[in-house]
Each structure stands twice: as structure tokens, then as C-alpha cells.
Scaffold this motif. Sequence first.
Motif, mmCIF file in Angstrom:
data_model
loop_
_atom_site.group_PDB
_atom_site.id
_atom_site.type_symbol
_atom_site.label_atom_id
_atom_site.label_comp_id
_atom_site.label_asym_id
_atom_site.label_seq_id
_atom_site.Cartn_x
_atom_site.Cartn_y
_atom_site.Cartn_z
ATOM 1 N N TYR A 1 -15.500 -23.609 13.724
ATOM 2 C CA TYR A 1 -14.715 -22.440 14.116
ATOM 3 C C TYR A 1 -15.215 -21.190 13.390
ATOM 4 O O TYR A 1 -15.337 -20.113 13.996
ATOM 5 C CB TYR A 1 -13.241 -22.684 13.794
ATOM 6 N N GLY A 2 -15.514 -21.355 12.106
ATOM 7 C CA GLY A 2 -16.053 -20.225 11.350
ATOM 8 C C GLY A 2 -17.397 -19.771 11.877
ATOM 9 O O GLY A 2 -17.681 -18.563 11.942
ATOM 10 N N GLY A 3 -18.231 -20.703 12.283
ATOM 11 C CA GLY A 3 -19.529 -20.337 12.843
ATOM 12 C C GLY A 3 -19.402 -19.653 14.185
ATOM 13 O O GLY A 3 -20.091 -18.660 14.460
ATOM 14 N N ASN B 1 -16.993 -17.865 15.236
ATOM 15 C CA ASN B 1 -16.415 -16.536 15.051
ATOM 16 C C ASN B 1 -17.230 -15.654 14.109
ATOM 17 O O ASN B 1 -16.766 -14.599 13.678
ATOM 18 C CB ASN B 1 -14.978 -16.666 14.524
ATOM 19 N N ALA B 2 -18.461 -16.128 13.791
ATOM 20 C CA ALA B 2 -19.412 -15.363 12.974
ATOM 21 C C ALA B 2 -18.895 -15.093 11.557
ATOM 22 O O ALA B 2 -19.303 -14.123 10.929
ATOM 23 C CB ALA B 2 -19.770 -14.045 13.667
ATOM 24 N N TRP B 3 -18.001 -15.953 11.064
ATOM 25 C CA TRP B 3 -17.567 -15.818 9.683
ATOM 26 C C TRP B 3 -18.641 -16.326 8.722
ATOM 27 O O TRP B 3 -18.801 -15.795 7.630
ATOM 28 C CB TRP B 3 -16.272 -16.602 9.444
ATOM 29 N N ILE B 4 -19.317 -17.364 9.134
ATOM 30 C CA ILE B 4 -20.411 -17.942 8.353
ATOM 31 C C ILE B 4 -21.579 -18.230 9.283
ATOM 32 O O ILE B 4 -21.414 -18.298 10.508
ATOM 33 C CB ILE B 4 -19.980 -19.251 7.645
ATOM 34 N N LEU C 1 -23.870 -22.404 6.982
ATOM 35 C CA LEU C 1 -23.201 -23.096 8.082
ATOM 36 C C LEU C 1 -23.799 -24.486 8.285
ATOM 37 O O LEU C 1 -23.065 -25.472 8.442
ATOM 38 C CB LEU C 1 -23.308 -22.271 9.368
#
Length: 400
Positions: free
Chosen positions: A90-92, A94-97, A102
Motif C-alpha cells: 500500500y505504501g509503494g 501510494n508513493a510513500w516508499i 520498498l
Amino acid sequence: MNRIRGSIFFSVFAAMLGLMLIAPIMPPLIRELGMKESHSGLIISLGSIMMAVMAPVWGRWSDIRGRKPIILIGFIGMSVSCALFALALYGGLNAWIGGGLLLTLLIVTRSLIGMFIPAVLSSAQAYMGDVTEGEERGSGMAIISAANGLGLVFGPAIAGAFTLIGLLWPLYFGIFIAIAAFIIALLLIPSAKPIIQVKPPKVNPFQRGLRMYLAAGLVTMMGIMTLQVVGGFYFQDQLALSSAATAQMVSFGLMFSGAAMLIMQVIQMKWLKWQPRPMILLGSLFLIASMILFLVFNVLSMYYFSFFLFGMGSGLMMPGFMAGASLAVSKEQQGGAAGLVAAIQGISAVITPLLTTTLYQVDKHVPFMLVAVLVVLLAIMMMGMRKNESNTVMDPIHSL
């Protein structure tokens, strides 16, 4: 099926379902994340290596600590690690990590899933060994095998259905099924004292009797993995199908295999009640026949019939090698033997995709030829087993 066997069945089914929910969603997720195809193979393979390494460890711990506690730990770890894996994805998305961080997080969290799932598989199989004796062992292991087979077949199908909502929804379902299985195991599986109170006797995978059934397990799982890994490529090339038609054809084929597998295991549990060696030998005949039909014919209906034969064969061979491994060791070694059987699944998941895709590039028929040859060699060696080495209470091999 009584309460204990039913809860063991659901535990194994939930563990295999959770494992098989991941593979179908990895390719599209990897592309959505802008990563390379090789990263997907790396993530899945390292998770499978962890499964192969930890399965014998969990099995031995279940001998010392008890089956139920290890099963419960497995489901807790499975739900938490699946949640962490989904969070990393989910973080990947949404470009959080991104980048190396990642990839590292995905490898670590997928490896955690591979670490905890065999806790359930090893302990559940050992528990079945505890509550069955002699002639009942084959029928008991057929329950484990049926749960394994249904998880292998329905995992990808369920994952495909949930992707209609979103790519991460199969993982959310995996978390839910792990929590539900934990509750069911907590309430329905009776607690039992550890099998041993002192240092457990070691289980040597090369000891007489056990080694042959572990080899049978490896060949069987390689056959199943081969059909899953290169089957889609093969049928698409043979029948000139579109991608959508190929996915539909393989899904139906796997459903036919799953149905046949379940039918054969019900027959084994209710009527045949054969011992391990005849189950493996008869299953080998069905598997060889299915490989020959896959190679010789180029007709959709015949491919479906081949899938059904394959399911009949694997439906006999899976409980055969599980029961054989269980009967080949003492009561104090059930966890260790079950761990080795679970490790076989991890080992096959590591070597089969790389081996079969490489051979497919040489010639599309070679992977199926390899499976046929391995099954033939296995049957020959199984026929050569001495009766006392098979460690069975009753061996109706001559009934074949």
C-alpha cells in the motif's frame, strides 16, 4: 469427520489458501509499482526458502511445546505478516516508499509469511499422526492432503475474484482467514500434552523408509508446481488462445483437478483405506497418463480430461507420501517428519519455477516430459522397496 479432524482440515486449508492468494497478484502489483519482473521472482522465491528452512523447525517445536500452541502461533504470525506485507505494498502504490527500501520491505514481510505458514502445516500434520494409528493413518492424511489440494486450487481463484475490487483485497482476505482460523483452532482443537518431555530424537531425512516418501513428496509437488507455472504458457501456445481465454481455460482445468483430487481422497477415506505404497503407485499411473495426454493431444476437451487424471493421481500421491512419512518414524518424531514434508513444499516452490521456465524456453514439451520421467523413476524405486522398509501395518500392493 469429527471435530478434531474438521478443525485440522480447516487449519491446513486456511494456511494453504493464505499462501496461494499471493502468487496471482504479484505480477500486476510489481508492474504497478514500477519494479522489474525479476523482483517478483526474488520476493516469492526467498519466501519459499524461508518456508523450507522453518518447516522442520516448527515441526520439532510442536513435539516439544505441543501441536495446538504452534498452530496458534502460526496463525498469529500469518495474520500479522500478511498485514505488514499489504501495508508495504500500500505504501509503494501510494508513493510513500520506493526503490531499494520498498523491495527490502517486501522481501522481509513475504519471508515472514513463509516463516509462519509452515508452523500450521507441520503441526497440523503431526497432530493427525497423533490421533490416527496404522490403517487409519492413510485416511487421516487424506484429510490433510484434501485441505492442501483445495487451498492450492481455490487460492488463485479466490484471489482473482477479489482483484475485481482491488489488487490488495486478496491480502485483506488472507488476514481475515488467518484470524478466523485462529479462532476456530483456539476453540475446537483440544489441547494435548507435548509428545516428549526430554530432548527429542532427531529425524534424518535420509533414514530408511522416510527418504523414499520424501522423494515421492518432492516429485508430486514438482508436478503440481509445473502445471501451475508453465501450464498457462503451454496451453496458450498449443491452442493459440488469447490471454483472457488462457486464464479461463487454466482456471477450469485446475478446478477439474481439484474436484478429482477431492473425489479420490473421499474414496480413500471412506472405502479404499489403502496404505501409502499402493496409493503412490496407483497415483503414479494417473500422473503418467495425464502427462502423456498433455504431450500427445492438442484438443481442449482432452486437456480437461488430462487435468482430471492429474487430480486423481495427485489426490492419491499426496496422502500417500504424507502417511508414509508419518508411519516411517516413531510417535516422538511425528513433528520432525511433518516438518520435513512441509519443507518439501517450500523446496519445490523454489526450484520448480526456475527449472521449468528454463526448460520451456528450450522446448515447450520438456517440462511435462521431465515430470513423466521423474514419476516413472519414483514408481520403479517404490516397487523396489522392501516390505519392511515401507513401515506399513498392512500393504495391499498386490491388490493393484
